[in-house]
Design an enzyme around this catalytic site. Sequence first.
Site, PDB file in Angstrom:
ATOM      1  N   SER A  64     -17.465  -9.498  41.863  1.00  0.00           N
ATOM      2  CA  SER A  64     -18.964  -9.640  40.988  1.00  0.00           C
ATOM      3  C   SER A  64     -19.868  -8.582  40.712  1.00  0.00           C
ATOM      4  CB  SER A  64     -19.812  -9.840  42.760  1.00  0.00           C
ATOM      5  OG  SER A  64     -19.854 -11.476  43.512  1.00  0.00           O
TER       6      SER A  64
HETATM    7  N1  SAM Z   1     -16.502 -11.185  47.013  1.00  0.00           N
HETATM    8  C1  SAM Z   1     -15.658 -10.662  45.994  1.00  0.00           C
HETATM    9  C2  SAM Z   1     -15.290  -9.634  45.580  1.00  0.00           C
HETATM   10  O1  SAM Z   1     -15.833  -8.560  46.243  1.00  0.00           O
HETATM   11  O2  SAM Z   1     -13.798  -9.850  44.644  1.00  0.00           O
HETATM   12  C3  SAM Z   1     -16.128 -11.695  45.118  1.00  0.00           C
HETATM   13  C4  SAM Z   1     -16.041 -13.123  45.556  1.00  0.00           C
HETATM   14  S1  SAM Z   1     -15.887 -14.465  44.623  1.00  0.00           S
HETATM   15  C5  SAM Z   1     -17.842 -14.673  43.865  1.00  0.00           C
HETATM   16  C6  SAM Z   1     -16.758 -16.776  45.139  1.00  0.00           C
HETATM   17  C7  SAM Z   1     -15.076 -16.034  46.672  1.00  0.00           C
HETATM   18  O3  SAM Z   1     -14.539 -16.626  47.753  1.00  0.00           O
HETATM   19  C8  SAM Z   1     -13.930 -16.910  45.575  1.00  0.00           C
HETATM   20  O4  SAM Z   1     -12.597 -16.020  45.509  1.00  0.00           O
HETATM   21  C9  SAM Z   1     -13.543 -17.930  45.670  1.00  0.00           C
HETATM   22  O5  SAM Z   1     -11.507 -18.298  45.656  1.00  0.00           O
HETATM   23  C10 SAM Z   1     -14.296 -17.412  46.941  1.00  0.00           C
HETATM   24  N2  SAM Z   1     -14.519 -19.086  48.100  1.00  0.00           N
HETATM   25  C11 SAM Z   1     -14.587 -20.341  47.073  1.00  0.00           C
HETATM   26  N3  SAM Z   1     -15.534 -21.684  48.730  1.00  0.00           N
HETATM   27  C12 SAM Z   1     -15.213 -20.636  50.091  1.00  0.00           C
HETATM   28  C13 SAM Z   1     -14.263 -20.913  50.995  1.00  0.00           C
HETATM   29  N4  SAM Z   1     -15.321 -22.652  51.316  1.00  0.00           N
HETATM   30  N5  SAM Z   1     -14.531 -20.427  51.814  1.00  0.00           N
HETATM   31  C14 SAM Z   1     -13.306 -19.437  51.310  1.00  0.00           C
HETATM   32  N6  SAM Z   1     -14.105 -18.635  50.487  1.00  0.00           N
HETATM   33  C15 SAM Z   1     -14.422 -19.226  49.384  1.00  0.00           C
END
Ligand code: SAM
Length: 224
Positions: A64
């Site tokens: 993000s």
């Molecule tokens: N917080 C992260 C960082 O500091 O880099 C960025 C998060 S990114 C915007 C969203 C993340 O959520 C992705 O890596 C995606 O694979 C994960 N995601 C999506 N659905 C998910 C789920 N049901 N459980 C866990 N992770 C999930």
Amino acid sequence: MKVRDFRERRRELVEELVRGGILKNEKVIKAMLAVPREEFVPANYRDYAYNDSPLPIGYGQTISAPHMVAIMTQALDPELGNKVLEVGTGSGYQAAVLAEIVGESGHVWTIERIKELVEFAKNNLGRLSYLRRVTVIHGDGSLGYSVAAPYDRIMVTAAAPEIPDPLLKQLKIGGRLVAPVGNRYFQRLVIVTKESNGKVKQEYSIPCVFVPLVGKYGFKFSEF
Ligand code: SAM
């Protein structure tokens, strides 16, 4: 670029966010000054680590933008010693920022659904000695992580159609949860507080755009 240059650019970005009125909370300012964002992006994006924008981390996912990390962390308002659950580990950067705030007496559990990103985040966090304070789990975070529940704070960093019920259940009384809620293309940041009678209060904050939460209580994979 040298470590010193990265540190300088990190300070400039944080100052810019403070001047812009986005970054206000001392704890969050200190944490964002402490965590080297360049260590959480793929090598070819290191020079862009202090641009205030999301960056690709592979597998169609992103780290993000710093202003969004600032806004979400401030809205969550974690405290020293808190138990925090993050859903959507990605690069591990947000988990590191949370770990800086909860300190040695607190702990962060973070769940990621993409195995390769679990490894990426573990490597990034491990290099910087955060793994004592952060546990990275592979799984569907829309189910929460009942093993370590209940949590003082829960942060969801992927877009959900609504707040997943298991997360509400795993939040302590008096606890706070922050999540982007909406459709695939547009969400609002929602701040949830669990009151003493167990009722939840939801407050709608700024508009935002996140990659989807894919899981049982998120979007279904077939919707893509
Ligand atoms: N917080 C992260 C960082 O500091 O880099 C960025 C998060 S990114 C915007 C969203 C993340 O959520 C992705 O890596 C995606 O694979 C994960 N995601 C999506 N659905 C998910 C789920 N049901 N459980 C866990 N992770 C999930």
